[in-house]
Design a protein around this motif. Structure first.
Motif, PDB file in Angstrom:
ATOM      1  N   LEU A   1      30.594  20.391  21.029  1.00  0.00           N
ATOM      2  CA  LEU A   1      30.998  21.358  22.074  1.00  0.00           C
ATOM      3  C   LEU A   1      30.919  22.645  21.214  1.00  0.00           C
ATOM      4  O   LEU A   1      30.675  23.651  22.016  1.00  0.00           O
ATOM      5  CB  LEU A   1      32.401  20.931  22.556  1.00  0.00           C
ATOM      6  N   VAL A   2      31.476  22.755  20.328  1.00  0.00           N
ATOM      7  CA  VAL A   2      31.133  24.032  19.470  1.00  0.00           C
ATOM      8  C   VAL A   2      29.641  24.712  19.341  1.00  0.00           C
ATOM      9  O   VAL A   2      29.347  25.537  19.643  1.00  0.00           O
ATOM     10  CB  VAL A   2      31.636  23.933  17.873  1.00  0.00           C
ATOM     11  N   HIS A   3      28.618  23.783  19.168  1.00  0.00           N
ATOM     12  CA  HIS A   3      27.519  24.181  19.069  1.00  0.00           C
ATOM     13  C   HIS A   3      26.912  24.364  20.444  1.00  0.00           C
ATOM     14  O   HIS A   3      26.272  25.556  20.536  1.00  0.00           O
ATOM     15  CB  HIS A   3      26.651  22.782  18.548  1.00  0.00           C
ATOM     16  N   ASP A   4      27.190  23.760  21.449  1.00  0.00           N
ATOM     17  CA  ASP A   4      26.815  24.147  22.904  1.00  0.00           C
ATOM     18  C   ASP A   4      27.465  25.603  23.308  1.00  0.00           C
ATOM     19  O   ASP A   4      26.741  26.301  23.762  1.00  0.00           O
ATOM     20  CB  ASP A   4      27.363  22.893  23.669  1.00  0.00           C
ATOM     21  N   ALA A   5      28.660  25.678  22.852  1.00  0.00           N
ATOM     22  CA  ALA A   5      29.388  26.995  23.304  1.00  0.00           C
ATOM     23  C   ALA A   5      28.834  28.231  22.712  1.00  0.00           C
ATOM     24  O   ALA A   5      28.661  29.289  23.333  1.00  0.00           O
ATOM     25  CB  ALA A   5      30.928  26.671  23.170  1.00  0.00           C
ATOM     26  N   LYS A   6      28.598  27.920  21.488  1.00  0.00           N
ATOM     27  CA  LYS A   6      27.806  28.974  20.636  1.00  0.00           C
ATOM     28  C   LYS A   6      26.325  29.413  21.079  1.00  0.00           C
ATOM     29  O   LYS A   6      26.076  30.588  21.116  1.00  0.00           O
ATOM     30  CB  LYS A   6      27.981  29.036  19.073  1.00  0.00           C
ATOM     31  N   THR A   7      25.804  28.329  21.193  1.00  0.00           N
ATOM     32  CA  THR A   7      24.401  28.443  21.678  1.00  0.00           C
ATOM     33  C   THR A   7      24.062  29.269  22.747  1.00  0.00           C
ATOM     34  O   THR A   7      23.426  30.226  23.121  1.00  0.00           O
ATOM     35  CB  THR A   7      23.719  27.062  21.536  1.00  0.00           C
ATOM     36  N   ASN A   8      24.986  28.680  24.020  1.00  0.00           N
ATOM     37  CA  ASN A   8      24.809  29.313  25.340  1.00  0.00           C
ATOM     38  C   ASN A   8      25.476  30.502  25.455  1.00  0.00           C
ATOM     39  O   ASN A   8      24.906  31.623  26.192  1.00  0.00           O
ATOM     40  CB  ASN A   8      25.487  28.261  26.260  1.00  0.00           C
ATOM     41  N   SER A   9      26.748  30.931  24.875  1.00  0.00           N
ATOM     42  CA  SER A   9      27.152  32.057  24.725  1.00  0.00           C
ATOM     43  C   SER A   9      26.098  33.323  24.037  1.00  0.00           C
ATOM     44  O   SER A   9      26.526  34.448  24.518  1.00  0.00           O
ATOM     45  CB  SER A   9      28.545  32.388  24.257  1.00  0.00           C
ATOM     46  N   SER A  10      25.405  32.605  23.257  1.00  0.00           N
ATOM     47  CA  SER A  10      24.542  33.764  22.717  1.00  0.00           C
ATOM     48  C   SER A  10      23.448  34.138  23.641  1.00  0.00           C
ATOM     49  O   SER A  10      22.932  35.415  23.476  1.00  0.00           O
ATOM     50  CB  SER A  10      23.769  32.960  21.324  1.00  0.00           C
ATOM     51  N   LEU A  11      23.222  33.519  24.698  1.00  0.00           N
ATOM     52  CA  LEU A  11      22.303  33.809  25.712  1.00  0.00           C
ATOM     53  C   LEU A  11      23.004  35.225  26.415  1.00  0.00           C
ATOM     54  O   LEU A  11      22.378  36.138  26.661  1.00  0.00           O
ATOM     55  CB  LEU A  11      21.848  32.909  26.411  1.00  0.00           C
ATOM     56  N   ALA A  12      24.031  35.170  26.576  1.00  0.00           N
ATOM     57  CA  ALA A  12      24.930  35.927  27.442  1.00  0.00           C
ATOM     58  C   ALA A  12      25.116  37.431  26.449  1.00  0.00           C
ATOM     59  O   ALA A  12      24.850  38.495  26.876  1.00  0.00           O
ATOM     60  CB  ALA A  12      26.352  35.526  27.877  1.00  0.00           C
ATOM     61  N   ALA A  13      25.386  37.039  25.272  1.00  0.00           N
ATOM     62  CA  ALA A  13      25.476  38.401  24.198  1.00  0.00           C
ATOM     63  C   ALA A  13      24.015  39.029  24.154  1.00  0.00           C
ATOM     64  O   ALA A  13      24.066  40.387  24.012  1.00  0.00           O
ATOM     65  CB  ALA A  13      25.652  37.549  22.790  1.00  0.00           C
ATOM     66  N   MET A  14      22.780  38.136  24.085  1.00  0.00           N
ATOM     67  CA  MET A  14      21.612  38.876  24.058  1.00  0.00           C
ATOM     68  C   MET A  14      21.252  39.818  25.336  1.00  0.00           C
ATOM     69  O   MET A  14      21.013  40.957  25.094  1.00  0.00           O
ATOM     70  CB  MET A  14      20.568  38.044  23.940  1.00  0.00           C
ATOM     71  N   GLN A  15      21.950  39.238  26.386  1.00  0.00           N
ATOM     72  CA  GLN A  15      21.530  39.905  27.898  1.00  0.00           C
ATOM     73  C   GLN A  15      22.362  40.915  27.908  1.00  0.00           C
ATOM     74  O   GLN A  15      21.896  42.154  28.298  1.00  0.00           O
ATOM     75  CB  GLN A  15      21.929  38.683  28.874  1.00  0.00           C
ATOM     76  N   LEU A  16      23.566  40.959  27.197  1.00  0.00           N
ATOM     77  CA  LEU A  16      24.561  42.315  27.457  1.00  0.00           C
ATOM     78  C   LEU A  16      24.044  43.302  26.449  1.00  0.00           C
ATOM     79  O   LEU A  16      24.012  44.479  27.107  1.00  0.00           O
ATOM     80  CB  LEU A  16      25.979  41.628  26.669  1.00  0.00           C
ATOM     81  N   MET A  17      23.369  43.023  25.397  1.00  0.00           N
ATOM     82  CA  MET A  17      22.803  44.173  24.557  1.00  0.00           C
ATOM     83  C   MET A  17      21.522  44.837  25.396  1.00  0.00           C
ATOM     84  O   MET A  17      21.497  45.925  25.555  1.00  0.00           O
ATOM     85  CB  MET A  17      22.211  43.758  23.147  1.00  0.00           C
ATOM     86  N   LEU A  18      20.781  44.036  26.227  1.00  0.00           N
ATOM     87  CA  LEU A  18      19.619  44.500  26.848  1.00  0.00           C
ATOM     88  C   LEU A  18      20.281  45.323  28.264  1.00  0.00           C
ATOM     89  O   LEU A  18      19.777  46.439  28.357  1.00  0.00           O
ATOM     90  CB  LEU A  18      18.639  43.385  27.483  1.00  0.00           C
TER      91      LEU A  18
ATOM     92  N   SER B   1      22.870  29.083  31.382  1.00  0.00           N
ATOM     93  CA  SER B   1      23.463  28.053  30.199  1.00  0.00           C
ATOM     94  C   SER B   1      23.117  26.699  30.419  1.00  0.00           C
ATOM     95  O   SER B   1      22.816  26.380  31.979  1.00  0.00           O
ATOM     96  CB  SER B   1      25.005  28.450  30.517  1.00  0.00           C
ATOM     97  N   ALA B   2      23.251  26.072  29.510  1.00  0.00           N
ATOM     98  CA  ALA B   2      22.988  24.534  29.671  1.00  0.00           C
ATOM     99  C   ALA B   2      23.972  24.078  30.903  1.00  0.00           C
ATOM    100  O   ALA B   2      25.118  24.263  30.848  1.00  0.00           O
ATOM    101  CB  ALA B   2      23.254  23.634  28.475  1.00  0.00           C
ATOM    102  N   CYS B   3      23.325  23.194  31.590  1.00  0.00           N
ATOM    103  CA  CYS B   3      24.364  22.391  32.844  1.00  0.00           C
ATOM    104  C   CYS B   3      25.004  23.641  33.673  1.00  0.00           C
ATOM    105  O   CYS B   3      26.011  23.334  34.610  1.00  0.00           O
ATOM    106  CB  CYS B   3      25.078  21.598  32.426  1.00  0.00           C
TER     107      CYS B   3
END
Length: 216
Positions: free
Chosen positions: A134-151, A45-47
């Motif tokens: 902040l919304v853009h940052d939160a949604k972008t970074n949580s998407s990384l965890a979402a994709m990782q959860l599917m894998l 995640s960013a930072c």
């Protein structure tokens, strides 16, 4: 210890596909669901802000809440999945940022000087950011965890379906979260595919690399 039953990365990545009908007899223990989330949040995640929050729905009472704001075409996943993991982005994750790095310093994983440098560099960016940013940052970074959860789920031997067909304006409040702080990203249905329905489902195609990329 991880319950990976599939360590073939090419199979996990290339043969993952969205499943709409799951075997309703398959259950997943809460311990394994927590394990999968622990593995998913190794995502970057960013930072290192880690602006993600998970709400796990695995009871009929909780599914009733989802039924009140899910779109009807997502009914098969909702009714048959072993669990639905709802992922939210946390727009106020930066407020815990100092605590995160202070703990890292106390643990000896970072020097006080490096901690101060990190906080001085990144924290002011979030403190001065607009709510939209902040919304853009939160949604972008949580998407990384979402994709990782599917894998991760596939490595555990399960199938998934990413869902965004719901009333996003009420999702956080319906699930007991502060709607100003937590913004819905997606829900992920997890379970084992119903093989009878799987053979009837349309296999999606992909655009060619040339159509979606270019070199500069």
């Amino acid at each position: 210890m991880s319950h990976f039953i599939n360590n073939d990365f090419s199979d996990i990545l290339l043969h993952r596909h969205s499943v709409r009908h799951f075997d309703p007899t398959v259950k997943i223990s809460r311990e394994e669901l927590q394990e999968m989330i622990a593995e998913a949040i190794t995502a970057p995640s960013a930072c290192n802000l880690q602006p993600w929050r998970f709400v796990i729905i695995d009871t009929e009472a909780a599914k009733d809440v989802l039924r009140s704001f899910f779109m009807p075409f997502n009914t098969p996943q909702l009714e048959t999945a072993a669990a639905i993991v709802f992922i939210f982005g946390d727009t106020q994750a930066y407020k815990s940022y100092r605590d995160l790095w202070n703990q890292a310093c106390e643990d000896g994983r970072i020097s006080p000087e490096k901690r101060d440098e990190v906080l001085k560099t990144f924290l002011p960016l979030y403190e001065a950011a607009s709510y939209e940013g902040l919304v853009h940052d939160a949604k972008t970074n949580s998407s990384l965890a979402a994709m990782q959860l599917m894998l991760v789920a596939r490595a555990h031997g399960y199938d998934t379906n990413a869902i965004q067909g719901y009333n996003s304006k009420v999702a956080a409040e319906k699930l007991g979260l502060d709607p100003e702080r937590y913004v819905p990203n997606m829900a992920i249905a997890i379970g084992k595919a119903d093989l009878i329905h799987l053979n009837k489902e349309v296999q999606s195609s992909r655009y060619s690399v040339d159509e979606v990329s270019r070199f500069l």
